[in-house]
Design an enzyme around this catalytic site. Structure first.
Site, short mmCIF file in Angstrom:
data_model
loop_
_atom_site.label_atom_id
_atom_site.label_comp_id
_atom_site.label_asym_id
_atom_site.label_seq_id
_atom_site.Cartn_x
_atom_site.Cartn_y
_atom_site.Cartn_z
CE LYS A 1 -3.22 0.22 3.10
NZ LYS A 1 -4.38 0.95 2.53
NE ARG B 1 -8.75 -6.28 -9.62
CZ ARG B 1 -8.59 -7.45 -9.02
NH1 ARG B 1 -7.72 -8.33 -9.47
NH2 ARG B 1 -9.30 -7.74 -7.94
CG HIS C 1 -11.87 -13.43 7.57
ND1 HIS C 1 -10.85 -14.35 7.59
CD2 HIS C 1 -11.77 -12.77 6.39
CE1 HIS C 1 -10.17 -14.26 6.44
NE2 HIS C 1 -10.71 -13.31 5.72
CG HIS D 1 -4.84 -15.00 -2.92
ND1 HIS D 1 -4.54 -15.06 -1.58
CD2 HIS D 1 -5.68 -13.95 -3.07
CE1 HIS D 1 -5.16 -14.06 -0.96
NE2 HIS D 1 -5.85 -13.39 -1.84
N1 GLN Z 1 -16.74 -13.19 4.06
C1 GLN Z 1 -15.95 -12.66 3.00
C2 GLN Z 1 -15.75 -13.70 1.91
O1 GLN Z 1 -15.63 -14.84 2.23
C3 GLN Z 1 -14.60 -12.19 3.49
C4 GLN Z 1 -13.79 -11.59 2.40
C5 GLN Z 1 -12.54 -10.90 2.88
O2 GLN Z 1 -12.10 -11.10 3.98
N2 GLN Z 1 -11.94 -10.10 2.06
O3 GLN Z 1 -15.69 -13.41 0.74
ZN ZN Z 2 -10.15 -12.51 3.95
#
Ligand code: GLN
Ligand code: ZN
Length: 763
Positions: free
Chosen positions: A121, A524, A650, A703
């Site tokens: 970033k 992007r 998360h 990814h």
């Molecule tokens: N719940 C979202 C997903 O699974 C979380 C995405 C993220 O953390 N960028 O797509």
């Molecule tokens: Zn994530």
């Protein structure tokens, strides 16, 4: 006369022309000449739109990234791409994007596989640059061709050109020494190249060069500050006049340094560092130009021109010709042109200014200073009307929301019992095995899903048909998860276009542009929603979907929400109240959703805070203040539930060392994080802190299309169990699966569930 200039213009194009041009070239669907022609066309168009300025930036255009451009200008190419026989632009893209071994087969004998440069970033923005690579033996060699060609191009078009480059200290600071050598040792080798570059630009007719040193708004240690003095004393001999540009924050302890470097002028961010301008003027030698960045280059609101003039007029009186006016930073971080927008409501639209409109504001300001306010009375009146309308609008100010905010107490963010008590109750209730398995939320966004959504948006199918299609997708993902034997299921997020926009669309206080794109990296772009007013939730946003998903299975179904800090950090937010206040409003709205989900029988609720870390201020001294309100916001959102309800969060990154105390303070029952690529070492932060709650360290990288090996995942989890007690560990991927395909997801999760079975037997 106050003079006007710009630090940089968005390069992507009002309709993202550069994005489409690049992607077509990369796919081999257009030629390099066509791409070059597009670049020239965009530059010409953008210079044309800046023609009213006294000085126009040149060299701010880039086919990928301005830092990578600088690496090429300075001849600092990674070893692995040196000696490439092909075209220079292609080599540039090889560093930017990498070239996989697969496509390397098609390129046997020419380029071979090559790893992409690391991306990170750009300060506290959502723009990502390619990190320069250094080693103790790095050498530099000038290649001024890009700048020289663009300067000539500009001159032919009669542009009052001011070349823009990144300064030597910021360039070094942004890079990474691959061999742990001290990057500052390279300065002696770097400076002669800069000196030659400046002379070349002078020979090409440049009078001024803008040299960007935004690191001056960060904490610098003595070595770096000393290096600044050294560098600029050496560059002092050059034939051009240097405008040292700082932006994104306050100079603070670097103020004295910045004011006294031997340059012809200094630019400061007069939006974020307005309070420093007075001290700067007192320190600055009377010969120097002062460029004040008075128009916010980081947000999309109209400037209050009358207020700006109230502040500027005495300064103009004092400084005369030495005063320059500009946006606070490059306009790279805002969309191009409000005139493209056809669907914004008239009131919201009248409050906004994108890049073009910001430059028009600049023109009006300078005109008013130079010739008196009366010379631009009509413009000033229109501006005042818009500013006042926004200030008074009932769409911005909702008394009920303000009243709710007054009622905020710490108790709102407090769970009923401590984690240990909750954990026992949740275990009795959820009856999960050891090493429970789950996913992060999304399942593949298939072409069918995208098609249904675009048909719905275009009015080609009705709401009932669209909902039925989404329900069918949800049913499919529930079926697949049951067959896989996962323990805590998700509905799969089929109905969501984007994890912020989806919520923004359902909250009052949000607006959406059609073309408000901002470059994130390379081709992007992101289109941040516009948070313009007090935030409220007219009705439940996700309950129906989650309830439907839960009705299809006996396994626990996770409700899935985006957290307030992430919604804030990925939006353009209002500038008429502190960010914290806006965040608390978001928190109260999402809290209502959490409580509604609980009422509907959803007993596991995940609140994603993917962007919590990236909101950290540039200066460490300000971190704690941010973390305090960010964590409070999360707690308000999450912690109103019963002990039996399990809260997950998360975060898709893993540098937790600095912020682990705040993460623990969020008090989520379970946190899932990205760890697979770091061999679980990133759990050390949790280990050393004695992180008290449950953790799901991602066991595979979503990814990559590769199918993870079960034994590898078992080994990773065993490493995790050396750091975190096994009874507090979950098994899950690194992040959501929306970018993958079902034929990758099924085998990957099959292996993950197998790995969990092995762990239950062995650990
Ligand atoms: N719940 C979202 C997903 O699974 C979380 C995405 C993220 O953390 N960028 O797509
Ligand atoms: Zn994530």
């Amino acid at each position: 006369m106050a003079l006007t200039h710009n630090l940089g213009f968005p390069r992507i194009g009002a309709k993202r022309e550069l994005k489409f041009g690049l992607e077509s070239y990369w796919k081999g669907q257009s030629t390099r000449d066509e791409l070059e022609a597009l670049g020239a066309h965009l530059r010409e168009r953008h210079w044309g739109k800046q023609a009213q300025l006294d000085l126009v930036p040149v060299g701010d255009f880039s086919f990928y990234d301005q830092v990578l451009d600088m690496s090429f200008t300075l001849g600092n190419l990674p070893e692995r791409v040196r000696g490439f026989q092909g075209d220079a632009l292609d080599n540039y893209f090889r560093v930017a994007r990498g070239r996989s071994a697969q496509s390397a087969e098609a390129h046997a004998g020419c380029c071979g596989g090559v790893a992409a440069g690391e991306m990170t970033k750009w300060f506290d923005t959502n723009y990502h640059y390619i990190v320069p690579e250094f080693a103790a033996d790095t050498t530099f060699a000038l290649d001024a061709s890009r700048l020289v060609e663009q300067l000539r191009e500009a001159r032919e078009q009669g542009v009052a050109a001011k070349p823009v480059i990144i300064g030597p200290l910021t360039y070094l600071w942004l890079g990474k020494a691959k061999d742990d050598s001290n990057k500052l040792d390279l300065l002696a080798r770097l400076l002669p190249v800069y000196a030659r570059l400046l002379d070349t630009l002078a020979d090409e007719g440049a009078e001024w060069v803008q040299i960007d040193e935004p690191v001056l708004v960060t904490e610098l240690d003595a070595d770096w500050r000393h290096a600044f003095n050294l560098a600029y004393h050496e560059l002092k001999a050059s034939k051009v006049k240097l405008l040292l540009a700082t932006y994104f924050g306050t100079l603070q302890e670097n103020l004295h340094l910045a004011a006294n470097l031997p340059v012809a002028g200094v630019h400061v961010d007069a939006v974020r560092a307005r309070d420093e301008v007075e001290s700067l003027l007192n320190l600055l030698p009377a010969s120097k130009v002062v460029s004040l960045g008075v128009i916010d280059g980081r947000n999309i609101w109209k400037t209050d021109l009358a207020a700006a003039l109230d502040w500027l007029e005495p300064l103009h009186e004092r400084l005369g010709d030495r005063l320059w006016l500009a946006p606070s930073c490059s306009l790279l971080h805002v969309p191009v042109d409000l005139d493209s927008e056809q669907r914004l409501e008239a009131d919201v639209r009248s409050w906004l200014a994108f890049a073009r409109q910001k430059l028009e504001e600049l023109r009006v300001l300078a005109f008013a200073l130079n010739f008196g306010r009366a010379a631009v009375q009509a413009e000033l009146d229109a501006n005042r009307a818009a500013i006042e309308a926004r200030r008074a609008s009932p769409r911005v100010h909702n008394p009920a929301v303000k009243a709710a905010l007054q009622q905020l107490t710490a108790a709102l963010g407090q769970r009923k019992s401590p984690y240990a008590v909750r954990a026992t109750k949740q275990a009795a209730h959820l009856k999960l095995p050891k090493f429970p398995t789950t996913t992060i939320g999304s399942f593949p966004q298939t072409p069918d899903i995208r098609q249904a959504r675009s048909q719905f948006k275009a009015g080609e199918i009705d709401a009932a048909t669209y909902r039925a299609a989404m329900k069918a997708e949800i049913a499919r993902s529930v079926r697949e998860q049951e067959a896989l034997g996962l323990d805590v299921l998700v509905h799969g997020e089929a109905e969501r276009n984007d994890m912020v926009e989806y919520f923004g669309e359902q909250l009052d206080g949000y607006a959406f542009s059609q073309f408000g794109w901002v470059q994130s990296y390379g081709s992007r772009c992101v289109k941040p929603p516009i948070l313009f007013g007090d935030i409220s939730r007219p009705k439940a946003m996700t309950v129906e979907w989650s309830q439907y998903a839960q009705s299809l299975t006996d396994k626990p179904m996770k409700g899935m929400l985006t957290g307030p800090v992430t919604i804030l950090n990925w939006s353009f937010v209002r500038d008429d109240q502190p960010r914290a206040t806006t965040c608390w409003q978001l928190a109260l709205a999402i809290r209502e959703e959490v409580l509604d989900l609980e009422k509907a029988g959803v007993r596991v609720i995940q609140i994603d805070e993917a962007a919590l870390r990236e909101g950290l201020p540039l200066r460490r001294a300000q971190w704690q203040e941010y973390l305090d309100w960010a964590v409070t916001s999360f707690r308000i959102t999450a912690n109103g539930v019963e002990d039996e309800t399990q809260i997950h969060t998360h975060m898709c990154y893993s540098e937790f060392n600095d912020i682990i105390a705040s993460i623990a303070d969020m008090d989520a029952d379970v946190i899932t994080i990205e760890t697979s690529r770091s061999d679980m070492e990133l759990l050390d932060a949790f280990d050393h802190f004695n992180y008290p709650n449950e953790i799901g360290p991602g066991v595979y990288d979503i990814h990559s299309p590769n199918i993870p090996d079960p034994q590898h995942m078992v080994d990773l989890m065993k490493k995790a169990a050396e750091r975190i007690p096994a009874e507090r560990l979950w098994v899950n991927p690194d992040c959501g699966l929306k970018t993958r395909q079902w034929n990758e997801v099924i085998p990957a999760l099959t292996n993950m569930v197998d790995a969990a079975r092995v762990l239950r037997a062995e650990v």
